[in-house]
Design an enzyme around this catalytic site. Structure first.
Site, mmCIF file in Angstrom:
data_model
loop_
_atom_site.group_PDB
_atom_site.id
_atom_site.type_symbol
_atom_site.label_atom_id
_atom_site.label_comp_id
_atom_site.label_asym_id
_atom_site.label_seq_id
_atom_site.Cartn_x
_atom_site.Cartn_y
_atom_site.Cartn_z
ATOM 1 N N ASP A 112 0.839 -1.347 -0.321
ATOM 2 C CA ASP A 112 0.043 0.251 -0.189
ATOM 3 C C ASP A 112 1.162 0.956 -0.026
ATOM 4 O O ASP A 112 2.189 1.463 0.433
ATOM 5 C CB ASP A 112 -1.237 -0.013 1.502
ATOM 6 C CG ASP A 112 -1.702 1.468 1.065
ATOM 7 O OD1 ASP A 112 -2.132 1.363 0.718
ATOM 8 O OD2 ASP A 112 -1.500 1.923 2.781
ATOM 9 N N ASP B 155 -0.409 5.630 1.066
ATOM 10 C CA ASP B 155 -0.745 6.299 1.700
ATOM 11 C C ASP B 155 -0.659 5.815 3.294
ATOM 12 O O ASP B 155 -1.189 4.428 3.120
ATOM 13 C CB ASP B 155 -1.943 6.991 1.776
ATOM 14 C CG ASP B 155 -2.015 7.702 -0.038
ATOM 15 O OD1 ASP B 155 -2.408 9.051 0.380
ATOM 16 O OD2 ASP B 155 -1.858 6.970 -1.338
ATOM 17 N N ASP C 126 -2.100 -0.878 6.208
ATOM 18 C CA ASP C 126 -1.897 -0.297 7.389
ATOM 19 C C ASP C 126 -2.766 0.255 7.575
ATOM 20 O O ASP C 126 -3.426 0.729 9.064
ATOM 21 C CB ASP C 126 -1.088 1.242 7.553
ATOM 22 C CG ASP C 126 -1.777 2.426 6.746
ATOM 23 O OD1 ASP C 126 -2.403 2.024 5.385
ATOM 24 O OD2 ASP C 126 -1.700 3.091 7.213
#
Length: 220
Positions: free
Chosen positions: A7, A9, A169
């Site tokens: 991922d 961001d 996250d």
């Protein structure tokens, strides 16, 4: 071939400062001032432009869904102009990427950030060439948590879709890996905060220096 997808961001880079700045630029043009705070609204920033606009407008009277729709494109334009002013890669992230590649793992990016913005950001940060693929929110007809989004990122990087893992996250990343029936690793240091262990990923990552060996264990 086993591969590792990231991922963007909140996982590879903390982008929350520039995202919040773009939203606040929209609010200022409406005469509302800065409605979001970088220190307290980081998690919302990582959920996207509409989430930031919704949160900001919730703090004043007289604004609703129509205003969110009207300000979404101006927000993207403001963000594109200042996409890397505050954004920083997490310590050790690129060292881990290079070590993974040296061990034979194709690496790529699987993000719900629009592809054009993601390409621009990674290029300006000087690290786009390190990744074999970049699949964004609008690259395909589907996006995370649809597993095909992750599978396509793995394919484009040169990996076998069913033999990849996702470093992320958020709950969305956890669900994406779960839907794909592949391992997930959630970082504990991103702005999303919260109890990552409660999401029950296959592993938690406290420090990027530990990632290559962790990946070896996941695929052993």
């Amino acid at each position: 071939m086993h591969s590792v997808m990231f991922d963007l961001d909140g996982t590879l880079a903390d982008t929350s400062g520039d995202l919040i700045a773009a939203a606040n630029a929209c609010f200022r043009k409406l005469g509302l001032g800065d409605l979001l705070d970088r220190a307290h609204d980081q998690a919302t920033a990582l959920r996207g432009g509409r989430a930031m606009l919704k949160l900001g407008f919730s703090r004043v009277d007289g604004f609703g869904e129509a205003d969110i729709d009207a300000q979404y494109q101006p927000l993207l334009e403001a963000y594109a102009q200042d996409i890397d002013t505050h954004t920083t890669l997490y310590p050790g992230a690129m060292d881990a990427v290079e070590t993974l590649k040296s061990r034979g793992y194709p690496v790529g990016i699987c993000t719900n950030k629009p592809e054009g913005l993601a390409e621009t950001l990674m290029t300006r940060l000087g690290v786009r060439a390190a990744f074999g693929s970049l699949v964004g929110a609008d690259t395909l007809a589907v996006r995370k948590p649809d597993p095909e989004h992750l599978f396509e990122a793995a394919r484009r990087a040169g990996g076998t879709p069913a033999q990849t893992c996702l470093i992320g996250d958020t709950l969305t990343d956890r669900k994406t890996a779960q839907n794909a029936n592949v391992p997930s690793v959630l970082v504990t240091f991103g702005p999303a905060g919260g109890d990552m262990a409660a999401l029950k990923p296959d592993a938690l990552l406290d420090n990027y220096a530990d990632l290559p060996d962790l990946v070896d264990r996941l695929f052993s």
